[in-house]
Structures are given as C-alpha cells and as structure tokens.
Write a protein that holds these residues in place. Structure first.
Motif, PDB file in Angstrom:
ATOM      1  N   SER A   1      13.766  35.388 -34.977  1.00 23.52           N
ATOM      2  CA  SER A   1      14.630  34.457 -34.254  1.00 23.52           C
ATOM      3  C   SER A   1      14.338  33.027 -34.668  1.00 23.52           C
ATOM      4  CB  SER A   1      14.416  34.585 -32.737  1.00 23.52           C
ATOM      5  OG  SER A   1      14.645  35.899 -32.287  1.00 23.52           O
ATOM      6  N   ARG A   2      15.391  32.224 -34.635  1.00 24.46           N
ATOM      7  CA  ARG A   2      15.254  30.786 -34.854  1.00 24.46           C
ATOM      8  C   ARG A   2      16.090  30.060 -33.816  1.00 24.46           C
ATOM      9  NH1 ARG A   2      17.596  26.201 -36.977  1.00 24.46           N
ATOM     10  NH2 ARG A   2      16.269  24.830 -38.230  1.00 24.46           N
ATOM     11  N   GLY A   3      15.486  29.132 -33.109  1.00 23.14           N
ATOM     12  CA  GLY A   3      16.205  28.374 -32.093  1.00 23.14           C
ATOM     13  C   GLY A   3      15.788  26.923 -32.110  1.00 23.14           C
ATOM     14  N   GLY A   4      16.349  26.145 -31.206  1.00 22.22           N
ATOM     15  CA  GLY A   4      16.034  24.723 -31.166  1.00 22.22           C
ATOM     16  C   GLY A   4      16.191  24.149 -29.781  1.00 22.22           C
ATOM     17  N   ARG A   5      15.703  22.925 -29.629  1.00 24.28           N
ATOM     18  CA  ARG A   5      15.809  22.205 -28.364  1.00 24.28           C
ATOM     19  C   ARG A   5      15.963  20.727 -28.675  1.00 24.28           C
ATOM     20  NH1 ARG A   5      10.686  21.008 -24.599  1.00 24.28           N
ATOM     21  NH2 ARG A   5      10.297  19.747 -26.457  1.00 24.28           N
ATOM     22  N   ALA A   6      16.948  20.088 -28.043  1.00 26.41           N
ATOM     23  CA  ALA A   6      17.163  18.661 -28.255  1.00 26.41           C
ATOM     24  C   ALA A   6      15.979  17.856 -27.728  1.00 26.41           C
ATOM     25  CB  ALA A   6      18.449  18.218 -27.570  1.00 26.41           C
ATOM     26  N   ALA A   7      15.535  16.890 -28.522  1.00 30.35           N
ATOM     27  CA  ALA A   7      14.442  16.027 -28.075  1.00 30.35           C
ATOM     28  C   ALA A   7      14.911  15.050 -26.997  1.00 30.35           C
ATOM     29  CB  ALA A   7      13.851  15.270 -29.257  1.00 30.35           C
ATOM     30  N   ALA A   8      16.179  14.612 -27.101  1.00 27.59           N
ATOM     31  CA  ALA A   8      16.831  13.816 -26.049  1.00 27.59           C
ATOM     32  C   ALA A   8      15.977  12.616 -25.627  1.00 27.59           C
ATOM     33  CB  ALA A   8      17.192  14.703 -24.865  1.00 27.59           C
ATOM     34  N   ASP A   9      15.712  12.486 -24.307  1.00 28.87           N
ATOM     35  CA  ASP A   9      14.995  11.321 -23.805  1.00 28.87           C
ATOM     36  C   ASP A   9      13.536  11.291 -24.238  1.00 28.87           C
ATOM     37  OD1 ASP A   9      14.851  13.631 -22.002  1.00 28.87           O
ATOM     38  OD2 ASP A   9      13.528  12.354 -20.819  1.00 28.87           O
ATOM     39  N   ARG A  10      13.037  12.385 -24.809  1.00 27.63           N
ATOM     40  CA  ARG A  10      11.630  12.432 -25.199  1.00 27.63           C
ATOM     41  C   ARG A  10      11.328  11.612 -26.450  1.00 27.63           C
ATOM     42  NH1 ARG A  10       8.232  13.778 -21.190  1.00 27.63           N
ATOM     43  NH2 ARG A  10       9.201  15.352 -19.875  1.00 27.63           N
ATOM     44  N   ILE A  11      12.353  11.150 -27.149  1.00 32.37           N
ATOM     45  CA  ILE A  11      12.091  10.290 -28.311  1.00 32.37           C
ATOM     46  C   ILE A  11      12.527   8.848 -28.072  1.00 32.37           C
ATOM     47  CG2 ILE A  11      12.154  12.172 -29.982  1.00 32.37           C
ATOM     48  CD1 ILE A  11      15.006  11.344 -30.675  1.00 32.37           C
TER      49      ILE A  11
ATOM     50  N   SER B   1      13.429  14.270 -35.980  1.00 34.89           N
ATOM     51  CA  SER B   1      12.957  14.184 -34.601  1.00 34.89           C
ATOM     52  C   SER B   1      14.054  14.449 -33.576  1.00 34.89           C
ATOM     53  CB  SER B   1      12.354  12.795 -34.351  1.00 34.89           C
ATOM     54  OG  SER B   1      13.353  11.785 -34.473  1.00 34.89           O
ATOM     55  N   ALA B   2      15.293  14.644 -33.996  1.00 34.68           N
ATOM     56  CA  ALA B   2      16.392  14.833 -33.050  1.00 34.68           C
ATOM     57  C   ALA B   2      16.260  16.133 -32.263  1.00 34.68           C
ATOM     58  CB  ALA B   2      17.730  14.806 -33.777  1.00 34.68           C
ATOM     59  N   TYR B   3      15.643  17.138 -32.865  1.00 35.24           N
ATOM     60  CA  TYR B   3      15.468  18.413 -32.172  1.00 35.24           C
ATOM     61  C   TYR B   3      14.208  19.090 -32.685  1.00 35.24           C
ATOM     62  CZ  TYR B   3      17.386  20.456 -36.455  1.00 35.24           C
ATOM     63  OH  TYR B   3      17.605  20.808 -37.755  1.00 35.24           O
ATOM     64  N   ASP B   4      13.714  20.014 -31.885  1.00 36.05           N
ATOM     65  CA  ASP B   4      12.531  20.791 -32.230  1.00 36.05           C
ATOM     66  C   ASP B   4      12.944  22.238 -32.471  1.00 36.05           C
ATOM     67  OD1 ASP B   4      10.959  18.516 -31.671  1.00 36.05           O
ATOM     68  OD2 ASP B   4      10.993  19.016 -29.535  1.00 36.05           O
ATOM     69  N   THR B   5      12.321  22.886 -33.418  1.00 30.57           N
ATOM     70  CA  THR B   5      12.668  24.265 -33.747  1.00 30.57           C
ATOM     71  C   THR B   5      11.565  25.227 -33.310  1.00 30.57           C
ATOM     72  OG1 THR B   5      11.699  24.059 -35.956  1.00 30.57           O
ATOM     73  CG2 THR B   5      14.047  23.574 -35.732  1.00 30.57           C
TER      74      THR B   5
END
Length: 268
Positions: free
Chosen positions: A37-47, A65-69
């Motif tokens: 599996s490969r997925g991601g999560r938006a970094a959003a306010d964390r950056i 840095s826009a998203y983490d995988t």
C-alpha cells in the motif's frame, strides 16, 4: 508562534494512493495473503510558520513538504477452526513526516520545533482466539522495531527510536458467558519506550487490568459493572522533557487511576 509574521499561503499539490493485495486459500482452514500500500497525508497547517512556505508569494520552498507518504508491505497467514483462530502478519513500513511541535527544554522553557523526518518500522502482529464452551479468550500482540532513518533539522536523531514507540504492546481478554450473566477481564500492556526522540529518558513498562460483569435478571434487562485499572496502577504515557532537568520535575501524562461505572439497560 511568530504572531507578528504575516504572509501568503498559495500552493497546490497532488499524490496517488493505492493498495494491491492477494489472498490465497491453501486449504479450508488455512490461507496466506500479501499486500502493498501507498498513501499520503496533507501536511496542511503543520508546515505553516516554517521555511517550507515562501510567505512572499505563498509557494512551497520545499515541494516535498506538502504531504507525507506511508508505504507499507504486509505478508501473513490466517487459520480458522470452529473453536479457535490465529492471524499472523509481518509488516514493513516507511513513513515521512512534516510537522511542528512545542517542546519543553530541560530548563523548563518552551520552543517551537520543526520536524522533517523519515521513519522505518518492521515487525509482526499476532491475533488469536479460543472458544471452549462458555469460556473464551482473545489475545493480541504487536512487536515493532522502529528507527528514525532521516532527520533534516536534527541529524543527530538519525538511528534513534521514535518517541513512545515500545517494542511490544499486548492485550488479553478472557470471559465466561452464561444465559444469565457474563464476567471477564482485560489486560493491556506495553514495554518501555522513550519520552522523546533524543532517546535519553525512558517511560517505564506497564500492564493494566480491567474487569467487567453483566447480569441479565430478566429478558431485556441488564445490569453492567465495569472497573478500569482495577489495581490502580500508575502508567505514564507521555513526558514532554527529553531528560530529567536539574529540578527533578517533568511535565507528564498518566492514565486514569481506578474508575468504576455501573449501568442499567433496557431493550425494547
């Protein structure tokens, strides 16, 4: 946070998530499986408030840095019989993290710390259940070997174990059921883990015992009693300081002490 700092946030990003798996039944009670599996999560306010964002035009100084995988591989087996079952899964996971955290220094002052990091973890999960007449037991355990594989802002942390990541977590739940009542318990536990990523201070291992009972005196009526942390054990789950300061005092978090609840239920 830099409250006096203003600037634009104006950027786009995209990524693809997918999962591929196969499941093969070797015999009637036994099967094997594999998954990637490969997925991601938006970094959003964390950056925000970090050098990742260019506040002049709102673009990203660091496009990665826009998203983490998260990339994960799993292989395992399943075994089923009428009165018992067993699942075993091995896993390998690679994870990225772009984050912010407020940390306490040994002298008690606080600071905003940026995290740009990669992790790798491998291990195995075990789940099982046994049914013997009115008595049953379910249990599970997860062994994890985790490592910080890269750290842009704190290279000294590379090779360390991530905070709060214990080698083993486990749970066991025995219970006895009849037509009129049910009674049982639950044990959950964890081996020791590090308070922070610097790996200087360890949180001790713990095991918590919970208990429950339910009486059904008549149809559609039930009386339930739950006791969490039956033996009033101390289990520390978090400490903000990476080491013991000169004062000998740290800021921590512990699970609740013994708590008891009772309820009366009607079904209609």
């Amino acid at each position: 946070l830099p409250l006096g700092q203003r600037g634009l946030v104006d950027y786009n990003y995209d990524y693809v998530s997918y999962s591929v798996s196969a499941h093969y039944r070797v015999s009637e009670p036994f099967s094997v499986f594999a998954r990637y599996s490969r997925g991601g999560r938006a970094a959003a306010d964390r950056i925000l408030f970090t050098p990742a964002v260019n506040y002049v035009d709102g673009s990203l100084n660091d496009p990665n840095s826009a998203y983490d995988t998260v990339k994960q591989t799993e292989v395992g087996m399943k075994f089923r019989r009428s009165n018992y079952a067993l699942n075993v899964t091995g896993f390998l996971a690679d994870t990225g993290e772009s984050n912010l955290q407020v940390i306490s220094k040994p002298d008690g002052t606080v600071t905003l710390d940026r995290i740009v990091r990669g992790y790798r973890a491998y291990g195995a999960e075990l789940e099982g259940s046994v049914q013997m007449g009115q008595f049953s037991v379910t249990a599970g355990a997860t062994y994890t070997n985790a490592e910080i594989t890269s750290d842009l802002t704190n290279p000294a942390f590379e090779g360390n174990t991530p905070r709060h990541q214990s080698d083993l977590i486990f749970q066991v739940t025995p219970r006895f059921d009849t037509e009129r009542f049910s009674i049982g318990g639950n044990v959950v536990g964890s081996t020791s883990s590090y308070a922070q990523d610097s790996n200087q201070l360890k949180l001790p291992a713990y095991a918590l015992v919970n208990a429950f009972a339910q009486v059904r005196p008549m149809e559609r009526v039930s009386l339930t009693l739950n006791v969490n942390n039956l033996f009033d054990a101390t289990a520390i789950t978090e400490v903000t300081q990476p080491s013991i300061p000169a004062s000998g005092i740290v800021v921590g978090r512990a699970v609740n002490g013994r708590t008891i609840s009772a309820s009366l239920g009607f079904s209609f």
